[in-house]
Design a protein around this motif. Structure first.
Motif, PDB file in Angstrom:
ATOM      1  N   GLN A 143       0.576  -1.393  -0.057  1.00 39.61           N
ATOM      2  CA  GLN A 143       0.074   0.146  -0.341  1.00 39.61           C
ATOM      3  C   GLN A 143       1.077   1.300   0.433  1.00 39.61           C
ATOM      4  O   GLN A 143       0.395   2.033  -0.804  1.00 39.61           O
ATOM      5  N   THR A 144       2.059   1.586   0.436  1.00 36.85           N
ATOM      6  CA  THR A 144       3.017   2.622   0.617  1.00 36.85           C
ATOM      7  C   THR A 144       4.077   1.992  -0.387  1.00 36.85           C
ATOM      8  O   THR A 144       4.796   3.333  -0.765  1.00 36.85           O
ATOM      9  N   GLY A 145       4.539   1.222  -0.871  1.00 36.05           N
ATOM     10  CA  GLY A 145       5.692   0.743  -1.532  1.00 36.05           C
ATOM     11  C   GLY A 145       7.400   0.612  -0.878  1.00 36.05           C
ATOM     12  O   GLY A 145       7.944   0.378  -1.289  1.00 36.05           O
ATOM     13  N   ASP A 146       6.940   0.865   0.574  1.00 40.38           N
ATOM     14  CA  ASP A 146       8.326   0.886   1.261  1.00 40.38           C
ATOM     15  C   ASP A 146       8.542  -0.113   1.629  1.00 40.38           C
ATOM     16  O   ASP A 146       8.205  -1.611   1.669  1.00 40.38           O
ATOM     17  N   ALA A 147       9.904  -0.638   0.964  1.00 35.49           N
ATOM     18  CA  ALA A 147      10.933  -2.372   1.594  1.00 35.49           C
ATOM     19  C   ALA A 147      10.673  -2.041   3.064  1.00 35.49           C
ATOM     20  O   ALA A 147      10.626  -1.130   3.911  1.00 35.49           O
ATOM     21  N   TRP A 148      10.756  -3.756   3.043  1.00 32.99           N
ATOM     22  CA  TRP A 148      10.922  -3.814   4.845  1.00 32.99           C
ATOM     23  C   TRP A 148      11.499  -4.966   4.723  1.00 32.99           C
ATOM     24  O   TRP A 148      11.618  -6.079   3.849  1.00 32.99           O
ATOM     25  N   THR A 149      12.620  -5.182   5.826  1.00 27.17           N
ATOM     26  CA  THR A 149      13.623  -6.435   6.121  1.00 27.17           C
ATOM     27  C   THR A 149      13.435  -6.216   7.744  1.00 27.17           C
ATOM     28  O   THR A 149      13.436  -5.281   8.183  1.00 27.17           O
ATOM     29  N   VAL A 150      13.433  -7.950   7.604  1.00 31.19           N
ATOM     30  CA  VAL A 150      13.196  -7.820   9.483  1.00 31.19           C
ATOM     31  C   VAL A 150      14.723  -9.171   9.717  1.00 31.19           C
ATOM     32  O   VAL A 150      14.325 -10.407   9.090  1.00 31.19           O
ATOM     33  N   HIS A 151      15.760  -9.106  10.403  1.00 35.58           N
ATOM     34  CA  HIS A 151      16.476  -9.968  10.845  1.00 35.58           C
ATOM     35  C   HIS A 151      15.877 -10.859  12.248  1.00 35.58           C
ATOM     36  O   HIS A 151      14.827  -9.858  13.106  1.00 35.58           O
ATOM     37  N   ALA A 152      15.716 -11.887  11.799  1.00 38.23           N
ATOM     38  CA  ALA A 152      15.307 -12.436  13.375  1.00 38.23           C
ATOM     39  C   ALA A 152      15.487 -13.690  13.306  1.00 38.23           C
ATOM     40  O   ALA A 152      16.296 -14.654  12.232  1.00 38.23           O
ATOM     41  N   GLY A 153      15.475 -15.026  14.321  1.00 36.12           N
ATOM     42  CA  GLY A 153      16.805 -15.743  14.953  1.00 36.12           C
ATOM     43  C   GLY A 153      15.692 -16.900  14.478  1.00 36.12           C
ATOM     44  O   GLY A 153      16.709 -17.983  13.758  1.00 36.12           O
ATOM     45  N   ALA A 154      14.847 -16.948  14.485  1.00 29.91           N
ATOM     46  CA  ALA A 154      13.759 -17.818  13.830  1.00 29.91           C
ATOM     47  C   ALA A 154      12.657 -17.546  12.571  1.00 29.91           C
ATOM     48  O   ALA A 154      12.636 -16.109  13.332  1.00 29.91           O
ATOM     49  N   VAL A 155      12.033 -18.016  12.025  1.00 33.01           N
ATOM     50  CA  VAL A 155      10.847 -17.919  10.997  1.00 33.01           C
ATOM     51  C   VAL A 155       9.961 -18.961  10.673  1.00 33.01           C
ATOM     52  O   VAL A 155      10.687 -20.050  11.089  1.00 33.01           O
ATOM     53  N   VAL A 156       9.317 -18.577  11.213  1.00 32.48           N
ATOM     54  CA  VAL A 156       7.668 -19.024  11.069  1.00 32.48           C
ATOM     55  C   VAL A 156       7.581 -19.377   9.693  1.00 32.48           C
ATOM     56  O   VAL A 156       6.182 -18.077   8.920  1.00 32.48           O
ATOM     57  N   ILE A 157       7.511 -20.101   8.762  1.00 30.41           N
ATOM     58  CA  ILE A 157       6.261 -19.761   6.943  1.00 30.41           C
ATOM     59  C   ILE A 157       5.217 -20.973   7.910  1.00 30.41           C
ATOM     60  O   ILE A 157       4.504 -21.624   7.526  1.00 30.41           O
ATOM     61  N   ALA A 158       4.009 -19.233   7.393  1.00 31.96           N
ATOM     62  CA  ALA A 158       2.483 -19.910   8.032  1.00 31.96           C
ATOM     63  C   ALA A 158       1.478 -18.962   6.420  1.00 31.96           C
ATOM     64  O   ALA A 158       0.633 -18.280   6.682  1.00 31.96           O
ATOM     65  N   THR A 159       1.815 -19.749   5.660  1.00 33.83           N
ATOM     66  CA  THR A 159       1.378 -18.253   4.248  1.00 33.83           C
ATOM     67  C   THR A 159       0.159 -19.014   3.719  1.00 33.83           C
ATOM     68  O   THR A 159      -0.201 -19.072   2.388  1.00 33.83           O
ATOM     69  N   GLY A 160      -0.352 -20.641   3.740  1.00 32.22           N
ATOM     70  CA  GLY A 160      -1.468 -21.330   3.785  1.00 32.22           C
ATOM     71  C   GLY A 160      -0.206 -22.109   2.065  1.00 32.22           C
ATOM     72  O   GLY A 160       0.726 -22.289   2.048  1.00 32.22           O
ATOM     73  N   GLY A 161      -1.629 -22.511   1.720  1.00 33.57           N
ATOM     74  CA  GLY A 161      -1.427 -23.580   0.913  1.00 33.57           C
ATOM     75  C   GLY A 161      -1.152 -22.718  -0.958  1.00 33.57           C
ATOM     76  O   GLY A 161      -1.301 -21.902  -0.861  1.00 33.57           O
ATOM     77  N   CYS A 162      -1.511 -24.049  -1.672  1.00 35.06           N
ATOM     78  CA  CYS A 162      -1.565 -22.550  -3.470  1.00 35.06           C
ATOM     79  C   CYS A 162      -2.995 -23.447  -4.204  1.00 35.06           C
ATOM     80  O   CYS A 162      -2.862 -23.998  -4.018  1.00 35.06           O
ATOM     81  N   ALA A 163      -3.877 -22.213  -4.010  1.00 37.32           N
ATOM     82  CA  ALA A 163      -5.335 -22.887  -5.368  1.00 37.32           C
ATOM     83  C   ALA A 163      -4.691 -21.985  -6.359  1.00 37.32           C
ATOM     84  O   ALA A 163      -5.706 -21.922  -6.766  1.00 37.32           O
ATOM     85  N   PHE A 164      -4.146 -22.353  -6.404  1.00 33.11           N
ATOM     86  CA  PHE A 164      -3.548 -21.202  -8.161  1.00 33.11           C
ATOM     87  C   PHE A 164      -4.331 -20.449  -9.057  1.00 33.11           C
ATOM     88  O   PHE A 164      -5.032 -20.501  -9.466  1.00 33.11           O
ATOM     89  N   LEU A 165      -4.256 -18.884  -8.474  1.00 34.12           N
ATOM     90  CA  LEU A 165      -5.920 -18.297  -8.252  1.00 34.12           C
ATOM     91  C   LEU A 165      -7.154 -18.825  -8.826  1.00 34.12           C
ATOM     92  O   LEU A 165      -7.501 -18.446  -9.928  1.00 34.12           O
ATOM     93  N   SER A 166      -7.537 -19.783  -8.379  1.00 35.01           N
ATOM     94  CA  SER A 166      -8.856 -20.542  -9.319  1.00 35.01           C
ATOM     95  C   SER A 166      -9.504 -19.428  -8.555  1.00 35.01           C
ATOM     96  O   SER A 166     -11.460 -19.926  -9.275  1.00 35.01           O
ATOM     97  N   LYS A 167      -9.768 -17.795  -7.980  1.00 36.85           N
ATOM     98  CA  LYS A 167     -11.288 -17.333  -7.917  1.00 36.85           C
ATOM     99  C   LYS A 167     -11.978 -19.124  -6.397  1.00 36.85           C
ATOM    100  O   LYS A 167     -12.734 -18.320  -5.949  1.00 36.85           O
ATOM    101  N   ALA A 168     -11.661 -19.759  -5.748  1.00 38.69           N
ATOM    102  CA  ALA A 168     -12.756 -20.005  -4.838  1.00 38.69           C
ATOM    103  C   ALA A 168     -12.093 -18.973  -3.017  1.00 38.69           C
ATOM    104  O   ALA A 168     -11.199 -18.283  -3.636  1.00 38.69           O
ATOM    105  N   LEU A 169     -13.396 -19.011  -3.067  1.00 42.11           N
ATOM    106  CA  LEU A 169     -13.496 -17.632  -1.624  1.00 42.11           C
ATOM    107  C   LEU A 169     -12.281 -17.707  -0.728  1.00 42.11           C
ATOM    108  O   LEU A 169     -12.339 -18.524   0.004  1.00 42.11           O
ATOM    109  N   GLY A 170     -11.548 -16.522  -0.725  1.00 42.84           N
ATOM    110  CA  GLY A 170     -10.452 -16.377   0.189  1.00 42.84           C
ATOM    111  C   GLY A 170      -8.917 -17.095  -0.087  1.00 42.84           C
ATOM    112  O   GLY A 170      -8.171 -16.485   0.494  1.00 42.84           O
ATOM    113  N   CYS A 171      -9.264 -17.618  -1.716  1.00 48.09           N
ATOM    114  CA  CYS A 171      -7.524 -17.839  -1.946  1.00 48.09           C
ATOM    115  C   CYS A 171      -6.847 -17.113  -2.721  1.00 48.09           C
ATOM    116  O   CYS A 171      -5.929 -17.726  -2.953  1.00 48.09           O
ATOM    117  N   ASN A 172      -7.139 -15.620  -3.375  1.00 42.03           N
ATOM    118  CA  ASN A 172      -6.331 -15.388  -3.809  1.00 42.03           C
ATOM    119  C   ASN A 172      -5.024 -14.644  -3.219  1.00 42.03           C
ATOM    120  O   ASN A 172      -4.240 -14.761  -4.035  1.00 42.03           O
TER     121      ASN A 172
END
Length: 538
Positions: free
Chosen positions: A169-198
């Motif tokens: 929304q702002t175009g600002d770049a961000w960087t986070v240095h962290a001791g650990a990272v948790v990937i919780a980005t969901g699955g992949c619905a290939f932009l099929s237009k299923a509700l909430g999967c965009n």
């Protein structure tokens, strides 16, 4: 947690970075913070309203700690999933889900009363659930970065140590240095237009694989949900009350059975439109159906259709790994990946451990999200404590297969062409639902070409760059899917091979996959359930 603003760049320091703000991500953030970790959560959308759970109601695999009830719950999908689930993981998830659902009640979630006056905790309404989760995340002291998709993970010789992205929304770049990272980005619905999967385009899979992490169960990725042709709402459970017809009112034989989706798919492939009518719903539960899933009925109401009495056209909408079970492979009970400092949770992580090769909407998925999120949050916080004060001194670099830059990237039109080309390989029923060796090989040849076209492309740190990375993630996801499907020469769980239509007892193993330019697949043994010993009482 420091913030440095300069030239449109945000730099942050934390103990744990959670990427993704759905159920798994919010539970991970809350749990890590409860362990004393400083936590940042970066969401691609707005934490609390984006993703597949937020706009929908969902069942939850909530079972009281009664041995018989638990055994029945574990057995409910064990065979359907091809016997790939593990009892110890099912036990852990049932325990943690029971605990977390009770925590939600104490935190103010408005559970309804059942007929006996007890709180009914086997379901959650997405809007209320995720509104509460955002509130709890903020209360825990977690900093939320909304509309801030991650574009790359940052690593050194010791493992993962952060990520960077852009605030769209702002175009600002961000960087986070962290001791650990948790990937919780969901699955992949290939932009099929299923509700909430965009927002669910496999981003986390690609981020993890770029660090060297593996995936598991990617052949279990051909989930299709019944859906009105004019709607994005994929609530398959409601179609248990449906009969299916052709336009002239003739019943579609077999469409209402357990193999109903396959029957519908074959009719649609023949060019015959299939219609549904919820004419099996008893009168007394119709009002309850409306209350439980209000958004299911909105498209009908807008068109003046009564789905209980009127025929309406249906299709099958691809939900891929969102309702499949494949995802990032986890290596221990903390939901750690094979890469130090990297954890995975929710739909981004494989659900084979509790579902095997089959799952549906909600239920196990919702339980896995809140449980694995909690496990990952605990694991990440514990890992950071072991690192001590050295985390801030690490010299990190990107491992992205794209060149993340401040300059212009591939044109939006080219990105759209790539997305469409990937969809043409994964959406058709005769390529993904009904798989064959030749069909998979043909698709992989085209997908490999698409990957080579995108390799090392310049990706601008912008909204257009985010879309370019989504296209790369979908391409990579499809390649892991189809290479795994090619290696599993049998039909097991939701994975169906037309040329190998039966289950092969000799293939009772998981398939681990990985690699970027050259995808590899190998088997991994399933930990068998411990043999029950007969107890002889004195």
């Amino acid at each position: 947690m420091s913030i440095l603003l300069s030239s449109g760049t945000i730099q942050l320091q934390a103990d744990v970075l959670v990427i993704g703000g759905g159920p798994a991500g919010t539970w991970a953030a809350i749990t890590a913070a409860s362990q004393g970790a400083k936590v940042i959560l970066a969401d691609k959308g707005y934490c609390g309203s984006s993703g597949a759970t937020a706009p929908s109601g969902t069942g939850v695999w909530y079972v009281k700690p009664d041995q018989q009830l638990r055994e029945e719950a574990k057995a409910s999908r064990y065979e359907m999933g091809g016997r790939l689930a593990e009892h110890r993981w099912m036990d852990r998830v049932l325990d943690r889900t029971y605990e977390n659902m009770n925590r939600l009640g104490h935190a103010g979630y408005p559970f309804p009363m059942d007929d006996d006056g007890n709180l009914h905790k086997r379901g959650l309404q997405g809007p209320e659930y995720m509104r509460l989760m955002r509130k709890l995340v903020k209360k825990a002291g977690v900093k939320i970065l909304d509309h801030s998709p991650a574009l790359e993970l940052l690593v050194d010789e010791h493992g993962v140590g952060g990520a960077s992205g852009v605030q769209t929304q702002t175009g600002d770049a961000w960087t986070v240095h962290a001791g650990a990272v948790v990937i919780a980005t969901g699955g992949c619905a290939f932009l099929s237009k299923a509700l909430g999967c965009n927002v669910l385009t496999g981003d986390g899979y690609l981020l993890a694989a770029e660090t060297g992490a593996q995936l598991s169960g990617m052949e279990f990725s051909n989930a299709y949900a019944i859906c009105p042709t004019f709607s994005s709402v994929t609530k398959t459970a409601y179609y248990s009350y449906a009969s299916f017809y052709y336009e002239d009112g003739t019943p579609v034989e077999g469409a209402g059975s357990k193999r109903g989706r396959s029957v519908i798919a074959r009719k649609l492939l023949e060019g015959r439109q299939v219609y549904a009518k919820l004419d099996l719903a008893p009168e007394e539960i119709k009002p309850l159906l409306r209350v439980n899933q209000t958004n299911f009925f909105l498209p009908f109401d807008r068109r003046g259709i009564d789905p209980f009495t009127d025929l309406f056209p249906v299709t099958l909408r691809l939900e891929g790994t969102v309702r499949g079970t494949g995802g990032i492979r986890i290596t221990d009970e903390s939901c750690a990946t094979s890469v130090p400092g990297l954890y995975a949770a929710g739909d981004a992580a494989t659900r084979e451990l509790i579902c095997g090769g089959f799952t549906g909407g909600g239920s196990h998925n919702a339980a896995w999200a809140m449980s694995s999120g909690s496990f990952a949050g605990e694991g990440a916080a514990a890992y950071v404590k072991k690192l001590g004060g050295h985390a801030a001194d690490r010299q990190l670099q990107s491992v992205s297969t794209s060149v993340i830059s401040s300059t212009a990237s591939a044109s939006p039109s080219r990105t759209e062409e790539i997305v469409q080309a990937v969809q043409e390989e994964v959406a058709p029923y005769d390529r993904n639902l009904f798989r064959t060796e030749q069909g998979l090989k043909n698709s992989l040849q085209r997908l490999d070409g698409l990957w080579k076209d995108q390799r090392n492309q310049v990706v601008e740190r912008s909204a257009n760059g985010v879309k370019a990375r989504e296209a790369a993630a979908m391409t990579a996801t499809a390649r892991w899917m189809y290479n795994s499907a090619l290696a599993r020469t049998e039909t097991r769980g939701m994975h169906k091979r037309e040329d190998f239509p039966t289950l092969d007892a000799g293939q009772h193993y998981r398939l681990i996959s990985g690699g970027l330019d050259q995808v590899w697949v190998k088997p991994e043994a399933v930990q068998e359930a411990p043999e029950k010993k007969e107890v002889i009482l004195p």
